[in-house]
Motif scaffolding. Structure first.
Motif, PDB file in Angstrom:
ATOM      1  N   LEU A 153      54.673  80.830  -3.991  1.00 37.35           N
ATOM      2  CA  LEU A 153      54.026  79.569  -4.382  1.00 37.35           C
ATOM      3  C   LEU A 153      52.539  79.790  -4.673  1.00 37.35           C
ATOM      4  CD1 LEU A 153      55.696  77.043  -1.903  1.00 37.35           C
ATOM      5  CD2 LEU A 153      56.117  77.288  -4.361  1.00 37.35           C
ATOM      6  N   LEU A 154      51.865  80.580  -3.838  1.00 35.46           N
ATOM      7  CA  LEU A 154      50.451  80.845  -4.092  1.00 35.46           C
ATOM      8  C   LEU A 154      50.259  81.650  -5.369  1.00 35.46           C
ATOM      9  CD1 LEU A 154      49.034  81.649  -0.529  1.00 35.46           C
ATOM     10  CD2 LEU A 154      48.504  79.680  -1.975  1.00 35.46           C
ATOM     11  N   THR A 155      51.105  82.640  -5.592  1.00 33.24           N
ATOM     12  CA  THR A 155      51.013  83.433  -6.822  1.00 33.24           C
ATOM     13  C   THR A 155      51.274  82.567  -8.049  1.00 33.24           C
ATOM     14  OG1 THR A 155      51.825  85.339  -5.567  1.00 33.24           O
ATOM     15  CG2 THR A 155      51.805  85.533  -7.964  1.00 33.24           C
ATOM     16  N   ALA A 156      52.184  81.604  -7.921  1.00 32.61           N
ATOM     17  CA  ALA A 156      52.506  80.721  -9.041  1.00 32.61           C
ATOM     18  C   ALA A 156      51.322  79.868  -9.462  1.00 32.61           C
ATOM     19  CB  ALA A 156      53.689  79.819  -8.673  1.00 32.61           C
ATOM     20  N   LEU A 157      50.353  79.666  -8.555  1.00 30.39           N
ATOM     21  CA  LEU A 157      49.167  78.883  -8.920  1.00 30.39           C
ATOM     22  C   LEU A 157      48.357  79.561 -10.019  1.00 30.39           C
ATOM     23  CD1 LEU A 157      47.900  77.691  -5.415  1.00 30.39           C
ATOM     24  CD2 LEU A 157      49.158  76.375  -7.133  1.00 30.39           C
ATOM     25  N   ALA A 158      48.479  80.894 -10.146  1.00 32.07           N
ATOM     26  CA  ALA A 158      47.731  81.609 -11.191  1.00 32.07           C
ATOM     27  C   ALA A 158      48.185  81.197 -12.588  1.00 32.07           C
ATOM     28  CB  ALA A 158      47.849  83.116 -10.985  1.00 32.07           C
ATOM     29  N   PRO A 159      49.479  81.355 -12.958  1.00 32.78           N
ATOM     30  CA  PRO A 159      49.876  80.908 -14.295  1.00 32.78           C
ATOM     31  C   PRO A 159      49.741  79.405 -14.492  1.00 32.78           C
ATOM     32  CG  PRO A 159      51.805  81.574 -13.011  1.00 32.78           C
ATOM     33  CD  PRO A 159      50.600  82.027 -12.254  1.00 32.78           C
ATOM     34  N   VAL A 160      49.875  78.621 -13.425  1.00 37.78           N
ATOM     35  CA  VAL A 160      49.646  77.180 -13.556  1.00 37.78           C
ATOM     36  C   VAL A 160      48.198  76.918 -13.961  1.00 37.78           C
ATOM     37  CG1 VAL A 160      49.488  75.015 -12.257  1.00 37.78           C
ATOM     38  CG2 VAL A 160      51.495  76.473 -12.000  1.00 37.78           C
ATOM     39  N   SER A 161      47.256  77.627 -13.325  1.00 37.25           N
ATOM     40  CA  SER A 161      45.848  77.479 -13.688  1.00 37.25           C
ATOM     41  C   SER A 161      45.594  77.931 -15.118  1.00 37.25           C
ATOM     42  CB  SER A 161      44.986  78.289 -12.721  1.00 37.25           C
ATOM     43  OG  SER A 161      43.628  78.295 -13.121  1.00 37.25           O
ATOM     44  N   TRP A 162      46.216  79.045 -15.513  1.00 37.95           N
ATOM     45  CA  TRP A 162      46.024  79.533 -16.882  1.00 37.95           C
ATOM     46  C   TRP A 162      46.562  78.540 -17.911  1.00 37.95           C
ATOM     47  CZ3 TRP A 162      48.377  84.795 -15.096  1.00 37.95           C
ATOM     48  CH2 TRP A 162      47.445  85.474 -14.311  1.00 37.95           C
ATOM     49  N   GLY A 163      47.515  77.719 -17.504  1.00 35.94           N
ATOM     50  CA  GLY A 163      48.043  76.720 -18.426  1.00 35.94           C
ATOM     51  C   GLY A 163      47.046  75.627 -18.779  1.00 35.94           C
ATOM     52  N   THR A 164      45.953  75.524 -18.021  1.00 37.43           N
ATOM     53  CA  THR A 164      44.927  74.526 -18.334  1.00 37.43           C
ATOM     54  C   THR A 164      43.870  75.063 -19.296  1.00 37.43           C
ATOM     55  OG1 THR A 164      43.496  75.169 -16.468  1.00 37.43           O
ATOM     56  CG2 THR A 164      45.249  73.551 -16.020  1.00 37.43           C
ATOM     57  N   THR A 165      43.952  76.338 -19.646  1.00 38.87           N
ATOM     58  CA  THR A 165      42.893  76.961 -20.461  1.00 38.87           C
ATOM     59  C   THR A 165      42.755  76.288 -21.817  1.00 38.87           C
ATOM     60  OG1 THR A 165      43.318  79.082 -19.371  1.00 38.87           O
ATOM     61  CG2 THR A 165      42.076  79.130 -21.431  1.00 38.87           C
ATOM     62  N   TYR A 166      43.891  75.989 -22.457  1.00 39.72           N
ATOM     63  CA  TYR A 166      43.831  75.411 -23.809  1.00 39.72           C
ATOM     64  C   TYR A 166      43.115  74.070 -23.791  1.00 39.72           C
ATOM     65  CZ  TYR A 166      45.298  73.170 -28.133  1.00 39.72           C
ATOM     66  OH  TYR A 166      45.297  72.509 -29.328  1.00 39.72           O
ATOM     67  N   ALA A 167      43.462  73.205 -22.848  1.00 40.48           N
ATOM     68  CA  ALA A 167      42.843  71.880 -22.790  1.00 40.48           C
ATOM     69  C   ALA A 167      41.346  71.981 -22.521  1.00 40.48           C
ATOM     70  CB  ALA A 167      43.521  71.023 -21.722  1.00 40.48           C
ATOM     71  N   VAL A 168      40.946  72.836 -21.595  1.00 40.69           N
ATOM     72  CA  VAL A 168      39.524  72.998 -21.293  1.00 40.69           C
ATOM     73  C   VAL A 168      38.783  73.571 -22.495  1.00 40.69           C
ATOM     74  CG1 VAL A 168      37.866  74.221 -19.839  1.00 40.69           C
ATOM     75  CG2 VAL A 168      39.933  73.242 -18.824  1.00 40.69           C
ATOM     76  N   THR A 169      39.391  74.537 -23.170  1.00 42.29           N
ATOM     77  CA  THR A 169      38.741  75.161 -24.320  1.00 42.29           C
ATOM     78  C   THR A 169      38.525  74.170 -25.450  1.00 42.29           C
ATOM     79  OG1 THR A 169      39.704  77.307 -23.761  1.00 42.29           O
ATOM     80  CG2 THR A 169      38.917  77.019 -26.015  1.00 42.29           C
ATOM     81  N   THR A 170      39.541  73.378 -25.755  1.00 41.56           N
ATOM     82  CA  THR A 170      39.434  72.444 -26.882  1.00 41.56           C
ATOM     83  C   THR A 170      38.554  71.239 -26.573  1.00 41.56           C
ATOM     84  OG1 THR A 170      41.483  71.352 -26.164  1.00 41.56           O
ATOM     85  CG2 THR A 170      41.675  73.091 -27.820  1.00 41.56           C
ATOM     86  N   GLU A 171      38.476  70.834 -25.306  1.00 40.47           N
ATOM     87  CA  GLU A 171      37.758  69.609 -24.957  1.00 40.47           C
ATOM     88  C   GLU A 171      36.319  69.847 -24.503  1.00 40.47           C
ATOM     89  OE1 GLU A 171      39.046  66.443 -25.327  1.00 40.47           O
ATOM     90  OE2 GLU A 171      40.566  67.624 -26.398  1.00 40.47           O
ATOM     91  N   PHE A 172      36.001  71.046 -24.027  1.00 45.26           N
ATOM     92  CA  PHE A 172      34.687  71.256 -23.422  1.00 45.26           C
ATOM     93  C   PHE A 172      33.871  72.375 -24.055  1.00 45.26           C
ATOM     94  CE2 PHE A 172      37.218  69.229 -20.153  1.00 45.26           C
ATOM     95  CZ  PHE A 172      36.347  68.310 -19.585  1.00 45.26           C
TER      96      PHE A 172
END
Length: 326
Positions: free
Chosen positions: A8-27
């Protein structure tokens, strides 16, 4: 910590990487992928080095450079190049072959016997991801396809070599992550300057976006990823990869107002189901391997002695500088 908690803790890594596109396009500033990769890697790596205060020694200087190149320095530019040159979602689809590459490399470099279940779950997960992210578009760009495949191969090789080489004695995953991020960032820096020129002017939103990417999305996420590689099989870790595009789709729906079609929802269910099945399959395979392994009483006795020394050795009387233990 139980194996389920580690997953579960390791899974937080790809979950976090999944937010990269939204942060990149919006900020973040537009059309600066290499600068963004640099800002993700180098500040995070230097911060972790400052916390861990442990530098490589001996052969680990070149090993850290190789791992940093594979996991960061080559992976980031190739990933961004593929995303810019391929139609919507195709880079993620090509990249989703990563678990299959890890299965093959693990057989060659780690001696892990590939199972039919690992191969099937990898194929099914890639199919599910394709339903979520793939959109109708024009002809494929050969350079983009090769870049996407090369990025997946680079990260896959880095994952397997990280598992094969482990960590030096007395060095935790925090320091190992800092070494790789710093090495990767130093490789990206001249490329970003050569291709994109001087850094752009940054406003408050961009600074906040880069801070998030460097700290949560990179420093913490990669620490969890490499920590997981040290405790789980390479195949088990990489089968968590499909969580990244799934998270990106959910964030796009929840935060950016994007719609999810029934086909996408079905693809999310397929990919997530394959991810869970892959974890269960690896867990059962490891359990069978342990149960079928011959017991050597002398080895068991020595292991008990080692564990006794580990858990009962005297504690230091003064605070140490090591903060990189899991």
């Amino acid at each position: 910590m139980t194996r389920s908690a580690t997953i579960l803790l390791t899974a937080l890594a790809p979950v976090s990487w999944g937010t990269t596109y939204a942060v990149t396009t919006e900020f973040l500033p537009a059309d600066r992928p290499l600068f963004t990769g640099l800002m993700r890697a180098l500040p995070a790596g230097l911060a972790l080095l400052g916390v861990a205060r442990v530098l490589p020694k001996g052969a680990w200087w070149w090993k850290a450079a190789v791992l940093g190149a594979l996991n960061i320095g080559a992976f980031f530019p190739l990933l961004f190049l593929s995303a810019y040159r391929l139609p919507g979602g195709m880079a993620a689809v090509v990249g989703s072959v990563g678990p299959l590459l890890v299965v093959g490399l693990s057989a060659l470099l780690l001696g892990e016997r590939p199972s039919a279940r690992s191969v099937v779950t990898g194929v099914v997960a890639a199919f599910g991801v394709s339903l979520v992210v793939l959109k109708a578009a024009g002809a494929l760009d050969l350079v983009g396809v090769l870049a996407a495949f090369a990025s997946a191969a680079s990260m896959s090789a880095g994952t397997v070599l990280t598992k094969r080489w482990g960590r030096p004695d007395g060095v935790g995953p925090l320091a190992l992550t800092g070494w790789q991020l710093t090495a990767g960032g130093l490789l990206i820096a001249p490329l970003a300057l050569l291709v994109e020129g001087a850094p752009p002017a940054l406003d408050g939103r961009a600074v906040g976006g880069y801070l998030y990417l460097a700290l949560a999305n990179t420093a913490v996420a990669y620490w969890l990823w490499f920590r997981g590689i040290g405790r789980l099989s390479a195949t088990q870790v990489t089968l968590l990869g499909p969580l990244s595009p799934l998270t990106a789709a959910i964030v796009g729906w929840a935060a950016l107002g994007q719609t999810l079609t029934p086909v996408q929802l079905a693809g999310m269910a397929v990919a997530f189901g394959a991810t869970v099945a892959g974890q269960l399959g690896q867990r059962e395979a490891m359990g069978r391997a342990v149960a079928s392994a011959p017991v050597n009483p002398f080895a068991v006795s020595r292991q008990v002695q080692v564990e006794h020394r580990h858990f009962h050795r005297p504690r230091p009387t003064a605070p140490t500088t090591r903060t990189d233990c899991p």
